[in-house]
Scaffold this active site. Structure first.
Site, mmCIF file in Angstrom:
data_model
loop_
_atom_site.group_PDB
_atom_site.id
_atom_site.type_symbol
_atom_site.label_atom_id
_atom_site.label_comp_id
_atom_site.label_asym_id
_atom_site.label_seq_id
_atom_site.Cartn_x
_atom_site.Cartn_y
_atom_site.Cartn_z
ATOM 1 N N HIS A 128 0.953 -1.157 -0.185
ATOM 2 C CA HIS A 128 0.006 0.004 -0.126
ATOM 3 C C HIS A 128 0.857 1.370 -0.024
ATOM 4 O O HIS A 128 0.887 1.734 1.060
ATOM 5 C CB HIS A 128 -0.983 -0.114 1.259
ATOM 6 C CG HIS A 128 -1.882 0.850 1.049
ATOM 7 N ND1 HIS A 128 -2.476 1.622 -0.041
ATOM 8 C CD2 HIS A 128 -3.054 1.268 1.972
ATOM 9 C CE1 HIS A 128 -3.455 2.367 0.312
ATOM 10 N NE2 HIS A 128 -3.935 2.007 1.490
ATOM 11 N N GLN A 131 -0.189 4.893 0.978
ATOM 12 C CA GLN A 131 -0.467 5.172 2.351
ATOM 13 C C GLN A 131 0.933 5.436 3.002
ATOM 14 O O GLN A 131 0.937 6.213 3.923
ATOM 15 C CB GLN A 131 -1.245 4.049 2.720
ATOM 16 C CG GLN A 131 -1.425 4.023 4.279
ATOM 17 C CD GLN A 131 -2.367 5.031 4.561
ATOM 18 O OE1 GLN A 131 -3.539 4.813 4.067
ATOM 19 N NE2 GLN A 131 -2.342 6.062 5.369
HETATM 20 N N1 NVA Z 1 -4.540 -4.053 5.402
HETATM 21 C C1 NVA Z 1 -5.793 -3.442 4.934
HETATM 22 C C2 NVA Z 1 -5.712 -1.757 4.657
HETATM 23 C C3 NVA Z 1 -6.778 -0.802 4.405
HETATM 24 C C4 NVA Z 1 -6.281 0.305 3.977
HETATM 25 C C5 NVA Z 1 -6.441 -4.144 3.832
HETATM 26 O O1 NVA Z 1 -6.029 -4.582 2.807
HETATM 27 O O2 NVA Z 1 -7.533 -4.151 3.964
HETATM 28 N N1 CP Z 2 -6.304 3.702 4.576
HETATM 29 C C1 CP Z 2 -6.932 3.423 3.375
HETATM 30 O O1 CP Z 2 -6.316 3.092 2.212
HETATM 31 O O2 CP Z 2 -8.362 3.631 3.286
HETATM 32 P P1 CP Z 2 -9.311 3.323 2.396
HETATM 33 O O3 CP Z 2 -9.632 1.829 2.349
HETATM 34 O O4 CP Z 2 -10.733 3.817 2.971
HETATM 35 O O5 CP Z 2 -9.269 3.858 0.937
#
Ligand code: NVA
Ligand code: CP
Length: 307
Positions: A128, A131
């Site tokens: 991610h 983020q």
């Molecule tokens: N680890 C989480 C992050 C959400 C922003 C997911 O992948 O659902």
């Molecule tokens: N932190 C994040 O990516 O949030 P969302 O899943 O709401 O986009």
């Protein structure tokens, strides 16, 4: 050459610094920077649900002078199995960049391989990276810089956030520790890559099974849900092993007195983080959520300028 951002180490330490410095400028000059004026359209595709990513890309692209085209993959032909590469070939002729939230990293690599316009990872099962840019910007704002600081991530060490903290954090010169149960350790190749980058930046990367030991001397504590998107069927087993890694007031007391707390959100109070911590004075999660906007605007501007 087209530049993509598929994982955190797609930006060198110097490049990450450029993007974060531009992001900080955009905090104060929010509407004066319009490289997408024309306007260029940016496609933002979601295979999974989202609040922050959807909002921050839509708002950010508009503020850069462009047009955001938000696509729910399930309502497009992608949801009926149209090949990823064919989708890329159609999009690249009409949009300036492609942002995609999907499952496997191989899928976004395939998209990037077929696209002449930048492709940005808006979350995969493995990483991610947008983020983490926002998180690093938040650390800069609250601590002045990132180099040499100790960041400890607690919880699922094998998920996208853990992997991105490892790669992105050491790229920023931080000492990153992932504290997790042994059965949820980071991917060995990702950890090894982070250690390698640390050798260049002066940062370091490691794994620890002991949350309280890891918290000692921490400048930044971070956590994430124990049940990521796509893991809902495992929710029952994804609780007991993680309880010792919850970010509680007792754990926070082990860190430096001026430590800050990050959470990418959405948060589950009483699970991975205690309400008193996320709603307490050391939490910077709302700045962190806002910084998705500034960091992604900077990233888009930077990638388009380089491509
Ligand atoms: N680890 C989480 C992050 C959400 C922003 C997911 O992948 O659902
Ligand atoms: N932190 C994040 O990516 O949030 P969302 O899943 O709401 O986009």
């Amino acid at each position: 050459m087209t530049r993509h951002f598929l994982r955190d180490d797609d930006l060198s330490p110097a490049e990450q610094d450029e993007v974060l410095s531009l992001a900080q400028q955009l905090v104060t000059d929010r509407y004066g920077h319009q490289p997408l004026a024309g306007p260029q359209t940016v496609a933002v595709i979601f295979d999974k649900t989202s609040t922050r990513t959807r909002i921050s890309f839509a708002v950010g692209i508009a503020e850069l002078g462009g047009v955001p085209l938000i696509i729910d993959a399930q309502t497009s032909q992608m949801g009926r199995g149209e090949p990823i590469a064919d989708t890329a070939r159609v999009l690249e002729r009409q949009v300036g960049a492609i942002v995609w939230r999907t499952s496997g990293q191989v899928r976004i690599e395939e998209m990037a391989g077929a696209s002449r316009v930048p492709v940005i990872n808006a979350l995969t099962d493995e990483f991610h990276p947008c983020q983490i840019l926002a998180d690093l910007l938040t650390v800069r704002q609250h601590k002045g810089s990132t180099a040499g600081l100790k960041l400890v991530y607690f919880g699922d060490g094998a998920n996208n956030m853990a992997h991105s903290y490892l790669l992105g954090g050491v790229t920023a010169g931080m000492h990153v520790v992932v504290a997790s149960p042994a059965e949820y350790q980071p991917d060995a190749a990702v950890l090894a890559k982070a250690v390698e980058i640390g050798g260049v930046t002066g940062g370091s990367a490691s794994w620890s099974p002991d949350a309280f030991e890891a918290a000692a001397g921490a400048d930044v504590l971070a956590t994430d849900t124990w049940v990521s998107m796509g893991q809902e069927a495992e929710a029952g087993v994804r609780e007991a092993p993680f309880v010792p890694y919850a970010v509680t007031s007792d754990l926070l007391a082990k860190a430096n007195d001026d430590a800050i707390v990050l959470h990418c959100l959405p948060a589950y109070r009483g699970k991975e983080i205690e309400a008193a911590v996320i709603d307490g004075p050391q939490s910077v999660v709302w700045d962190e959520a806002e910084n998705r906007l500034h960091a992604q605007k900077a990233l888009l501007s930077w990638l388009l300028a380089k491509s």
